[in-house]
Motif scaffolding. Structure first.
Motif, mmCIF file in Angstrom:
data_model
loop_
_atom_site.group_PDB
_atom_site.id
_atom_site.type_symbol
_atom_site.label_atom_id
_atom_site.label_comp_id
_atom_site.label_asym_id
_atom_site.label_seq_id
_atom_site.Cartn_x
_atom_site.Cartn_y
_atom_site.Cartn_z
ATOM 1 N N ASN A 140 5.505 -3.445 7.590
ATOM 2 C CA ASN A 140 6.682 -2.288 7.660
ATOM 3 C C ASN A 140 6.150 -1.590 7.213
ATOM 4 O O ASN A 140 5.546 -1.228 5.745
ATOM 5 C CB ASN A 140 7.736 -2.882 7.347
ATOM 6 C CG ASN A 140 8.164 -3.855 8.310
ATOM 7 O OD1 ASN A 140 8.189 -4.055 9.527
ATOM 8 N ND2 ASN A 140 8.793 -4.635 7.684
ATOM 9 N N ILE A 141 5.881 -0.170 7.539
ATOM 10 C CA ILE A 141 5.784 1.180 7.134
ATOM 11 C C ILE A 141 7.087 1.877 6.982
ATOM 12 O O ILE A 141 7.710 2.029 7.924
ATOM 13 C CB ILE A 141 4.635 2.120 7.867
ATOM 14 C CG1 ILE A 141 3.313 1.462 7.893
ATOM 15 C CG2 ILE A 141 4.618 3.271 7.329
ATOM 16 C CD1 ILE A 141 2.284 2.097 8.852
ATOM 17 N N THR A 142 7.344 2.308 5.900
ATOM 18 C CA THR A 142 8.534 3.216 5.395
ATOM 19 C C THR A 142 8.117 4.539 5.156
ATOM 20 O O THR A 142 7.493 4.461 3.899
ATOM 21 C CB THR A 142 9.401 2.280 4.438
ATOM 22 O OG1 THR A 142 9.877 1.068 4.965
ATOM 23 C CG2 THR A 142 10.939 3.020 4.179
ATOM 24 N N ALA A 186 5.685 7.527 1.311
ATOM 25 C CA ALA A 186 5.621 6.623 2.286
ATOM 26 C C ALA A 186 4.753 5.230 1.913
ATOM 27 O O ALA A 186 4.082 5.522 0.838
ATOM 28 C CB ALA A 186 4.655 6.941 3.509
ATOM 29 N N SER A 187 5.072 4.030 2.321
ATOM 30 C CA SER A 187 4.467 2.844 1.933
ATOM 31 C C SER A 187 4.403 1.549 2.809
ATOM 32 O O SER A 187 5.188 1.756 3.803
ATOM 33 C CB SER A 187 5.078 2.231 0.657
ATOM 34 O OG SER A 187 6.384 1.891 1.172
ATOM 35 N N CYS A 221 0.758 -1.351 0.086
ATOM 36 C CA CYS A 221 -0.120 0.188 -0.049
ATOM 37 C C CYS A 221 0.830 1.188 -0.067
ATOM 38 O O CYS A 221 1.660 1.148 0.997
ATOM 39 C CB CYS A 221 -0.882 0.058 1.292
ATOM 40 S SG CYS A 221 -1.880 1.702 1.541
ATOM 41 N N THR A 222 0.801 2.253 -0.999
ATOM 42 C CA THR A 222 1.501 3.220 -1.198
ATOM 43 C C THR A 222 0.393 4.591 -0.908
ATOM 44 O O THR A 222 -0.769 4.672 -1.405
ATOM 45 C CB THR A 222 2.025 3.498 -2.461
ATOM 46 O OG1 THR A 222 2.768 2.301 -2.868
ATOM 47 C CG2 THR A 222 3.001 4.679 -2.551
ATOM 48 N N LEU A 223 1.040 5.454 0.151
ATOM 49 C CA LEU A 223 0.188 6.521 0.086
ATOM 50 C C LEU A 223 0.099 7.702 -0.934
ATOM 51 O O LEU A 223 1.142 7.772 -1.591
ATOM 52 C CB LEU A 223 1.077 7.325 1.501
ATOM 53 C CG LEU A 223 0.319 8.835 2.153
ATOM 54 C CD1 LEU A 223 -0.829 8.042 2.861
ATOM 55 C CD2 LEU A 223 1.443 9.329 3.311
#
Length: 145
Positions: free
Chosen positions: A114-116, A101-102, A70-72
């Protein structure tokens, strides 16, 4: 007739010269302190933006499939633009690359996602006496849940 040793030296302009020396020193100290403060404010704003990107991604991706990445999005209710609006002192033209962010897909063995988030902002000091190796302030944040 006066002797050479008894003549008074002309001191006109000495006070003005001393004032210029002292004022220049204080002005340089003021600009240096302002420069360092501006660096720390910018670094804190980039750090805050990275944290806000993680928060917006967590909210946005909560409604998305956990089995896919999932990408913001750039715009919308929960987006990069929303995160940028929350953070003060950063103009949108100063970013080296657009903040992003994704969230990763859920790991099937551990169930962890994980969110990066990453943000990078260009920066230059006003005084050239500072190190020129600092040209940008970058922050990468990773959160696992």
């Amino acid at each position: 007739m006066k002797s050479a040793s008894s003549r008074v030296l002309d001191r006109s302009g000495a006070v003005s010269f001393e004032l210029v020396l002292i004022f220049t020193g204080f002005l340089l100290i003021f600009i240096a302190i302002s420069d360092v403060a501006r660096f720390y404010v910018t670094a804190n704003s980039v750090r805050t933006l990275s944290g806000e990107l993680v928060r917006q991604t967590l909210i946005y991706c909560a409604t998305q499939s956990q089995t896919a990445t999932c990408t913001l999005p750039a715009t919308g209710t929960n987006s990069v633009a929303t995160a940028e609006a929350v953070v003060p002192f950063l103009g949108s033209s100063g970013f080296v690359s657009p903040p992003s962010a994704s969230r990763t897909a859920m790991d099937t063995t551990t169930g962890v996602m994980n969110i990066t988030a990453s943000a990078s902002y260009s920066f230059s000091f006003m005084l050239r006496m500072w190190p020129t190796t600092i040209s940008q302030i970058a922050q990468n944040t990773q959160v696992g849940y």
